[in-house]
Every structure is written in C-alpha cells, then in structure tokens.
Design a protein around this motif. Structure first.
Motif, PDB file in Angstrom:
ATOM      1  N   ASN A 134       0.828  -1.208   0.000  1.00 36.51           N
ATOM      2  CA  ASN A 134       0.000   0.000   0.000  1.00 36.51           C
ATOM      3  C   ASN A 134       0.865   1.261   0.000  1.00 36.51           C
ATOM      4  OD1 ASN A 134      -2.346  -1.419  -0.058  1.00 36.51           O
ATOM      5  ND2 ASN A 134      -2.859  -1.119   2.097  1.00 36.51           N
TER       6      ASN A 134
ATOM      7  N   ASP B   4       5.173   6.183   5.225  1.00 33.45           N
ATOM      8  CA  ASP B   4       5.607   6.459   3.861  1.00 33.45           C
ATOM      9  C   ASP B   4       5.424   7.940   3.569  1.00 33.45           C
ATOM     10  OD1 ASP B   4       2.976   7.017   2.373  1.00 33.45           O
ATOM     11  OD2 ASP B   4       2.558   5.027   3.192  1.00 33.45           O
TER      12      ASP B   4
ATOM     13  N   LYS C  69     -12.907  -3.044  -3.714  1.00 37.98           N
ATOM     14  CA  LYS C  69     -12.232  -4.003  -4.582  1.00 37.98           C
ATOM     15  C   LYS C  69     -13.194  -4.945  -5.270  1.00 37.98           C
ATOM     16  CE  LYS C  69      -8.869  -5.076  -1.766  1.00 37.98           C
ATOM     17  NZ  LYS C  69      -7.888  -5.882  -1.077  1.00 37.98           N
TER      18      LYS C  69
HETATM   19  P1  ADP Z   1      -5.959  -2.105  -2.198  1.00 35.71           P
HETATM   20  O1  ADP Z   1      -4.534  -1.788  -1.903  1.00 35.71           O
HETATM   21  O2  ADP Z   1      -6.090  -3.389  -2.964  1.00 35.71           O
HETATM   22  O3  ADP Z   1      -6.705  -0.972  -2.828  1.00 35.71           O
HETATM   23  P2  ADP Z   1      -6.165  -2.089   0.650  1.00 35.71           P
HETATM   24  O4  ADP Z   1      -7.148  -2.650   1.620  1.00 35.71           O
HETATM   25  O5  ADP Z   1      -4.775  -2.575   0.795  1.00 35.71           O
HETATM   26  O6  ADP Z   1      -6.710  -2.392  -0.796  1.00 35.71           O
HETATM   27  O7  ADP Z   1      -6.155  -0.514   0.754  1.00 35.71           O
HETATM   28  C1  ADP Z   1      -7.377   0.190   0.627  1.00 35.71           C
HETATM   29  C2  ADP Z   1      -7.135   1.600   0.166  1.00 35.71           C
HETATM   30  O8  ADP Z   1      -6.647   2.420   1.228  1.00 35.71           O
HETATM   31  C3  ADP Z   1      -6.121   1.767  -0.928  1.00 35.71           C
HETATM   32  O9  ADP Z   1      -6.683   1.551  -2.196  1.00 35.71           O
HETATM   33  C4  ADP Z   1      -5.676   3.211  -0.755  1.00 35.71           C
HETATM   34  O10 ADP Z   1      -6.587   4.089  -1.379  1.00 35.71           O
HETATM   35  C5  ADP Z   1      -5.792   3.410   0.738  1.00 35.71           C
HETATM   36  N1  ADP Z   1      -4.485   3.273   1.398  1.00 35.71           N
HETATM   37  C6  ADP Z   1      -4.052   2.212   2.088  1.00 35.71           C
HETATM   38  N2  ADP Z   1      -2.802   2.413   2.557  1.00 35.71           N
HETATM   39  C7  ADP Z   1      -2.427   3.643   2.134  1.00 35.71           C
HETATM   40  C8  ADP Z   1      -1.228   4.450   2.267  1.00 35.71           C
HETATM   41  N3  ADP Z   1      -0.161   4.006   2.937  1.00 35.71           N
HETATM   42  N4  ADP Z   1      -1.235   5.662   1.691  1.00 35.71           N
HETATM   43  C9  ADP Z   1      -2.307   6.124   1.005  1.00 35.71           C
HETATM   44  N5  ADP Z   1      -3.440   5.433   0.834  1.00 35.71           N
HETATM   45  C10 ADP Z   1      -3.509   4.209   1.391  1.00 35.71           C
END
Ligand code: ADP
Ligand code: MG
Length: 628
Positions: free
Chosen positions: A38, A83, A102
C-alpha cells in the motif's frame, strides 16, 4: 475527544475483518507485505501526480520506514510504518479504509465464509489478498495518521487519524492531536497483539521483508535497528552506562550491499592515538541505524541465471497483485530506438473472464513501463497491444529515457512505437519455448490460451503466421498437431484440408459423424473442430500452404484418389438409383416437411443415412454461431 467522529464499517468490511481476524492466523505474515505494498502504491501515485502537477508536495525523499518499539515491560510493543506518499484526507481515510471497493471481494467473502477449515480460507487469501485489514491479524488497535501532499489549492493540509480496534465494528476519525508531524504521507501504528510480539524483533522483520516484500516496493524500505557496539573511551571521559542514541537522522543509512556506505550514528570526533601503548578502555553503546532492507537490485536488471524461481514468483505476485502462479515467464533485454532495456514477460495462470467483458479499447494495466527502475506508464496510446495480447503481464525498464518525459511525449516516442512489436515478439518466443521445452506447461497453455492463438491469427495479420503455428488441432488420427503437420501428412493427390466442425460436441462425437467415415475409410486425416472460433479461423485463412480448407459436411469435397473411379461409379450410381427408386420416393414423401431432397449417396460407409447441409448453405455449426 470532542472532534472525534465515530463511523460504522460498511457491512462487507465487518465480514472481511471477521474472516481475517478469525481464520487467517496461519497466514498472518502477510500483514507486512500488504502494508508495504500500500505504501508503495501511495508513493507511486504521488510521484506520477507530481510529474504533471506543479507545486505538488514537498521535496522529501520518497521512501518507506519500518520501526518496532518495545514497551518498557518488554511484554508488548508497537510497529510504525511510514511512507512519504500521496496520503489521505479526512474523507479519504473514511472512504478508503471504511469501505471495500475491490472487485471480487464479495466473491472472496462468500467463499471464505463457506470454507470449513482454516486451510481452505488460507488458500483463498493466497488467491485474493486482503489488503489493509490484514493489519488486524497482528494488531489489537491500528492508528493511521495521514496527510496529503501540499498543493496550490491546499498549501497546509491537515493531518487526520483513523483509529480502529480489532474487536469493534466501528472506527473513529479525528484531527491528529500531535499536529502535522508528517511532511506528507501516511504513518500506520500497530499496537501489537500479545501473541504477535515476535514481529517486534528486527531479525524477524528483516527476514519478512526479505522473504515477502523484497519486491513489494520499488522505493527504498528502511528498517530501524539497534545494535550494541564496543567503542573506545576517551582518556578524560568518565565511563558511562550503555546509552541509547536519540532518534536517528534518516541520512544515517546503511546499504547492506555496500560496506563502504556504512555511516553509523556514532560520535565521529577524531580519535587521538595515545602516544604510549596502552590497552584502550571501551564502553558499550547502543547504535541506531536505518538499514536499507530492500537494497537488492531489481530482478529484471540481474542475470536470468542468478534469479531463482521463488524470486520470479514473489516479484510477479507483488508487482501484478496476482496471487496465482504464472504458467511461465521470459526474461530478456534489447534495444529500441537507441535505448537499451530489460524486461520480463509473465504468462498469467489464465486470462480473467472480465478481460473479455470489456468493451471499447482494452485496458493494458499490466504493462509496466519503467525508466531507470521508476514506473512511468502502462499506456502506449495508439501503439497499444492488439486485443489478443493485451492481458499480458510485462515489465520493461528503459535505461535512458528522460525521467520527466510527459506521458503524451512518451506515447508518441519512437521507443514506445517499437515496444509493441518487441513485447509481442518476446511473448511469441515464450510460447514457442514452452511448446518445445515443457510439455506439462504447454498443456496448460493450450488449455487456457488455445483460443488466444486462434483469435490472434484472425485479428493480427502481422503475426498471423507465427500465431497459426501455435494453434493445435485434434484430428481423426492425432492430437495436438499444427496445420503444418497436417499438410505434411497429406495423402498423395490430396488437394484440400478436410475438417468437420460441430461446436458443442466432443471430438469423439464428431469422429463418429457419418461425414467423417468415408474419409477415414480412405485413410484421410480430418481436422475436428469443436469451437465456433475454429470455423471463423479457417474462413479467414481460406488456405494453408496453398491447400484450401474443405468442410466435409458440405459439397465440394474432392478426394485425390478418385481418378478412374469416376466413370465406374457413375454407372454404379445409376444402377443404385434405379434399384432404390421406390424407397427414395417413399422417403421423399414421408419427410417432405423437414428435408429438401433425398438422394443416393456414396459418402457413407457404415451408416445407413445422413442429413447434410446444402452446398451453399450454412453448416449446422455456423448456423448456431450466427444465432449466438
Ligand atoms: P488495495 O490496496 O487493494 O486498494 P487495501 O485494503 O490494501 O486495498 O487498501 C485500501 C485503500 O486504502 C487503498 O486503495 C488506498 O486508497 C488506501 N491506502 C491504504 N494504505 C495507504 C497508504 N499508505 N497511503 C495512502 N493510501 C492508502
Ligand atoms: Mg493493498
């Protein structure tokens, strides 16, 4: 507390979190790779946006840091993953972490809830990946502090916190009480579960990053470590107890691959060599370091001989977010428009149905064009791949295209123009290699990609000949043969390629067809078509190696061995027609509503009769195709 807003999770999130927390225990290692991936996505989004948006973000280095902090009683602790990526606003925190967007998640939920054992669900996590919620595998509570990059519109973005515990069906959002501690990006703090304290060990984290996340990020990942070291004591300095150096500067980075880059956070005063030889007094101190944990060069830059299968698989999974094993891959290098590049093509286990359901120009999101290890684009503009190949998963890294080149300029560049042909060529190399070297894999290819070759041969005139060579047919005599092999096996005088098409039937059933009998009896090989696409293909090709295709169920059939027979058979035919006249008349009358004519035939060997299409009419098969 007055500023805290409480939200309920969307119902699917509650379901997903339950599954994650209750049944994925044996796969809990995945949390780190999910969070790192992510962060990598967020960094990539920021970098791509900043290329085209002036005044977006600050100049902080783009990276990911991981820091474990043990509680004083050593019983628990927390892990902080930060990050400097795109970050999330207050609304985005709620939308991205409180709902599921998703595709395929509902399917995952249904299957996971019906899976009766944890291993059943465990396999599912392999196939889907559960993203952010995997943090609750190891954490009782998770805080996500986030701050979007500054922009012209919002010069001073606020920093907000999302907080949720593993046993609640709600989450809270509030302004970070610490203020804006982040320049930009996201900081995830996991309060570790008592049974997950092993992850607080630097060694465990190092191993996890190495094993599962080495390819999850193209940005550097720095892991906070502490080491105790013996250092000499200055003459007049009182010996001290071991000390902890305070928060390290990020510049104090050690590159694991490069000993000379060792810059440690130790006092750097010049050591004065004592005049006489004395045994130097030492003291133990704790040294803080940020260790570059993913400093291995990207696998595509390495010599294919030195890359292991596991590395290719890990790389594939984390790059394309496909948790299934690809059938094969091909690692190559070359030059295009004066720029050298390296690349790897992967053949996914199969093509998603969704790929074919797209209308309009197909998305080619899995073609990753990089310049000097940095992702630039997936879009080739008008030089996109043809449909038959647009599902391919490939990474191409160019050595010296300008990094800041805009997508528009890049899309019209000579490099991209040549790239399409290069990717297709290497894809065909990969297919041909599997066809000759690996029968087991080739069987999978034929099963999942057989249709692609036919489709491609129809669609892509430029690569038609190469694609035709990959198409395999079953015949009355053999399996898995190419058209070339069919032609090599033709009988003396044979001037047509015989085929019998009946989609929806099995080849066994087609083989028993009366139309095939006579040819078989004379020793001719007949191609057996079971897919509508087969007929479309031969109608497009019309000929192969100068021999026209002939449907054996239609008129126009010519045997090569009938010379001299003709006169005799005309005589015989006449006699037969005389003899069976009463029967024919009777049959004509009886069937006049369903068939056009009843004739004496010389096509049949053991069958008594056959219903055939008119010479210029459609075969039953094409009629079905037209209806579809
Ligand atoms: P995916 O990565 O498949 O979209 P996740 O459950 O891992 O599903 O993350 C959900 C959403 O949360 C991501 O699509 C993103 O928009 C947001 N997100 C997660 N982690 C971060 C991050 N470190 N920085 C910015 N946005 C994030
Ligand atoms: Mg994710």
């Amino acid at each position: 507390d007055t500023q805290k807003t409480k939200f309920d999770y969307q119902s699917d999130v509650t379901r997903l979190r339950k599954i994650v927390i209750n049944s994925l225990y044996s796969h809990r290692d995945v949390w780190l790779r999910e969070l790192i991936s992510n962060s990598n996505d967020a960094l990539e989004k920021f970098r791509l946006t900043s290329l085209t948006k002036k005044g977006f973000g600050n100049d902080d280095p783009l990276n990911i840091t991981v820091k474990a902090i043990r509680d004083e009683d050593e019983k628990g602790g927390k892990i902080i993953i930060t990050d400097t990526g795109i970050g999330m606003s207050k609304d985005e925190l709620a939308a991205n972490l409180g709902t599921l967007a998703k595709s395929g998640t509902t399917e995952f939920l249904n299957r996971a809830e019906n899976a009766d054992t944890t291993t059943g669900t465990g396999n599912l996590i392999g196939a889907f990946g559960v993203g952010f919620y995997s943090s609750f595998l190891v954490a009782d509570r998770v805080y996500v502090a986030s701050r979007p990059p500054r922009s012209k519109e919002i010069p001073e973005p606020e920093q907000w916190v999302f907080s949720s515990s593993s046993d609640e069906s709600s989450f809270e959002i509030y302004p970070d009480p610490r203020g804006a501690t982040l320049g930009q990006g996201t900081e995830i703090t996991l309060i570790m579960k008592p049974d997950a304290v092993k992850y607080l060990s630097t060694n465990v984290l190092t191993e996890l990053i190495d094993k599962h996340s080495a390819f999850s990020s193209t940005f550097p990942i720095y892991l906070f470590t502490q080491k105790t070291e013996e250092v000499p004591v200055e003459e007049d300095e009182p010996t001290k107890e071991p000390e902890t150096v305070s928060e390290p500067e990020k510049e104090n980075i050690i590159d694991l691959d490069d000993d000379e880059a060792l810059i440690e956070d130790v006092p750097t005063e010049e050591e004065e060599k004592p005049e006489e030889l004395v045994v130097p007094k030492t003291k133990t101190i704790t040294v803080d370091e940020w260790v570059h944990a993913n400093s291995h060069p990207p696998i595509w830059t390495r010599d294919p001989k030195d890359v292991t299968e596991v590395e290719y698989l890990d790389f594939y999974r984390s790059t394309f977010k496909d948790y299934r094993k690809p059938i094969g891959w091909h690692h190559f290098s070359g030059d295009a428009a004066g720029t050298s590049f390296k690349g790897i093509i992967f053949l996914p286990e199969k093509i998603e149905d969704a790929h074919w359901q797209q209308t309009g120009p197909l998305e080619q999101k899995d073609i990753r064009l990089m310049v000097k290890h940095v992702f630039i684009t997936s879009e080739f503009g008008s030089d996109r791949l043809p449909k038959w190949a647009s599902w391919v998963r490939v990474i191409i890294d160019a050595d010296d295209l300008p990094l800041n080149v805009s997508r528009e300029t890049l899309q019209s560049s000579k490099f991209i123009k040549q790239m399409k042909g290069i990717i297709l060529r290497h894809l065909l190399i990969l297919f041909n290699r599997l066809a000759t070297d690996d029968l087991e894999k080739w069987a999978l290819v034929t099963k999942h990609y057989g249709m692609i070759f036919k489709f491609g041969a129809v669609e892509d005139t430029k690569n038609r000949d190469r694609l035709i060579n990959l198409v395999r047919f079953e015949t009355t005599q053999r399996q898995n043969i190419t058209l070339d092999q069919y032609v090599e096996n033709k009988r003396k005088g044979q001037s047509q390629i015989f085929y019998m098409a009946d989609s929806g039937k099995t080849t066994e059933q087609i083989k028993r067809s009366v139309f095939v009998e006579k040819l078989e009896a004379r020793g001719y090989e007949v191609l057996l078509f079971t897919e509508p696409l087969d007929e479309v293909l031969v109608n497009t090709l019309r000929k192969h190696k100068k021999l026209p295709f002939q449907d054996v169920a239609k008129a126009g059939l010519k045997f090569g061995d009938e010379d001299g027979e003709e006169e005799d058979s005309k005589e015989a035919q006449k006699k037969l027609e005389e003899k069976f006249k009463p029967l024919i008349e009777w049959l004509k009358e009886e069937t006049k509503d369903v068939v056009r004519d009843v004739v004496i035939s010389n096509r049949l060997v053991t069958s008594a009769c056959a219903v055939v299409a008119e010479a210029l009419g459609y075969t039953a098969n094409v009629e079905r195709l037209m209806n579809a």
